[in-house]
Write an enzyme that holds these catalytic residues in place. Structure first.
Site: not given
Length: 443
Positions: A238, A240, A414-416
């Site tokens: 994901p 951002v 990576d928003h994880r």
């Protein structure tokens, strides 16, 4: 008897499955020695030169420039005992070709046979027995000659067009796909006239007049690998992206000053080198951007080193070679490493191992006059920084309007792995280091 060995396309230590033959450095009849470069191939990463693990005489080239070959496929035959009985049949006399494994005559020779002289060639030489070529009665002389000249044709005529090497060369020059050309000679062999006829422009169908203004280029090599990597990244991590505009006038002033010092006299000191140093310093305060998400283990892997990827545009497409342990380098060392790395990449000579194992990437879109963008994270990493063009722009300094050197930064993460607070802190730190290099003393 002459002893023939087949030289296979090797895995060049990068999980290679196939490669395109770019050009041969030898021809039939040439003598070769151990570790001599014999062929240049293009992998999914870069152009790679392959050495031969034996000495001998080249008898056949089994693949042509432009041909894509799977790993393990024989691409050349070598007579490793050219001083043997010359009366024996071999590829040059159209007789039955007998390719036997090497049989060392002494224990010492046997030990030498088991050595690994080259990366990717396994513990011993690859050899195989080849069946004799037989001319089918219904085939004409040109067909048999084509099979002798092109062993791939002898192996199968369902996937490889029947054409002699000069005809294949002409087809490549004219941009003709031989698989679409019907052969007019005996046995379906393609002639020069067939190729020239196929190369002649054809009127576009009335229903689609734009067809004549279109061209198709096979997706392979670096372009194919880059496309797959970007798709995998975009749909698995994901993304951002955050942006920051900074006044880098102090950095540019320092750059001009450093260029006059002995330490930087022989180094091309670029804004990219300053950004690389800023990234390595900022990672100390936000190690999350240098970590990676391990889906299978359900873990976040933190890296206590920075293998810095530098995106480089090359004639073969986008590649991202790495500066190993960039965090341990000085500004001058980083500048020299980046200069050498990008120069090698543009020549297509980056070793495959230098493409692997990155932890963070910088892409400099500013060299194209672009202000900013939303870069896609490289697989196996969690963040990428894009540098825009440095422009003269109006800026408020101490309450007064002034013309300053201004740069736009964009960070995708990576928003994880990286939360908004962490990504923002990292981007702000990089910006602070570029707008006031003296800030580095606080890190």
């Amino acid at each position: 008897m002459p002893e023939y060995k087949q030289f296979p396309l090797a895995d060049t230590a990068e999980g290679l499955t196939e490669a395109e033959i770019l050009n041969w450095r030898v021809k039939p009849g040439d003598e070769v020695r151990v570790n001599q470069i014999v062929v240049e191939i293009e992998t999914a990463k870069a152009a790679v030169e392959l050495p031969i693990p034996w000495s001998g005489v080249v008898t056949e080239l089994l693949a042509e420039p432009g041909q894509t070959v799977e790993v393990g496929t024989p691409i050349m035959t070598v007579d490793v005992d050219p001083g043997g009985d010359s009366a024996g049949p071999g590829p040059a006399n159209n007789g039955s070709v007998k390719v036997e494994p090497a049989a060392p005559a002494t224990p010492a020779a046997a030990a030498e046979e088991e050595m690994k002289p080259l990366v990717g060639y396994g513990s011993k030489a690859v050899s195989a027995k080849r069946r004799p070529r037989k001319a089918v009665a219904s085939q004409g002389a040109d067909t048999v000659a084509a099979q002798v000249a092109d062993p791939a044709v002898a192996a199968t005529n369902t996937h490889v067009p029947l054409a002699k090497p000069p005809v294949r060369k002409l087809a490549k020059e004219l941009g003709v796909d031989l698989r679409t050309v019907p052969g007019s000679a005996d046995g379906g062999v393609i002639t020069r006239e067939d190729v020239r006829r196929a190369a002649q422009p054809r009127p576009a169908p009335a229903a689609a007049p734009s067809g004549a203004r279109e061209r198709r280029v096979p997706v392979r090599g670096v372009r194919k690998a880059t496309a797959q990597a970007m798709v995998d990244s975009a749909f698995s991590a994901p993304h951002v992206t955050e942006f920051l505009t900074v006044d880098v006038t102090p950095m540019m002033t320092l750059r001009e000053k450093l260029k006059t010092t002995p330490e930087f006299s022989a180094v091309k000191l670029t804004p990219l080198a300053f950004a690389a140093k800023a990234v390595c310093l900022a990672v100390r305060r936000t190690p999350d951007v240098n970590a990676v998400w391990d889906e299978q283990a359900a873990e976040i892997v933190y890296k206590d080193y920075v293998h810095l990827g530098i995106a480089a545009a090359t004639p073969r497409g986008l590649v991202v070679p790495k500066v190993r342990d960039a965090d341990a380098m000085s500004l001058a060392e980083l500048a020299a490493a980046i200069e050498a790395l990008t120069s090698t990449a543009k020549e297509g000579k980056t070793p495959p191992e230098d493409m692997l194992g990155g932890t963070f990437t910088i892409t400099n879109v500013g060299v194209f006059g672009v202000d900013t963008g939303t870069p896609i994270i490289n697989p196996g990493e969690s963040a990428i920084l894009a540098l825009g063009a440095i422009r003269d722009m109006p800026w408020v300094v101490d309450g007064e309007l002034a013309v300053r050197k201004v740069l736009q930064l964009s960070l995708s993460f990576d928003h994880r792995v990286v939360d908004g607070q962490q990504g923002s802190q990292f981007l702000a730190d990089v910006g602070a280091l570029l707008s006031d290099p003296a800030t580095a003393i606080t890190y």
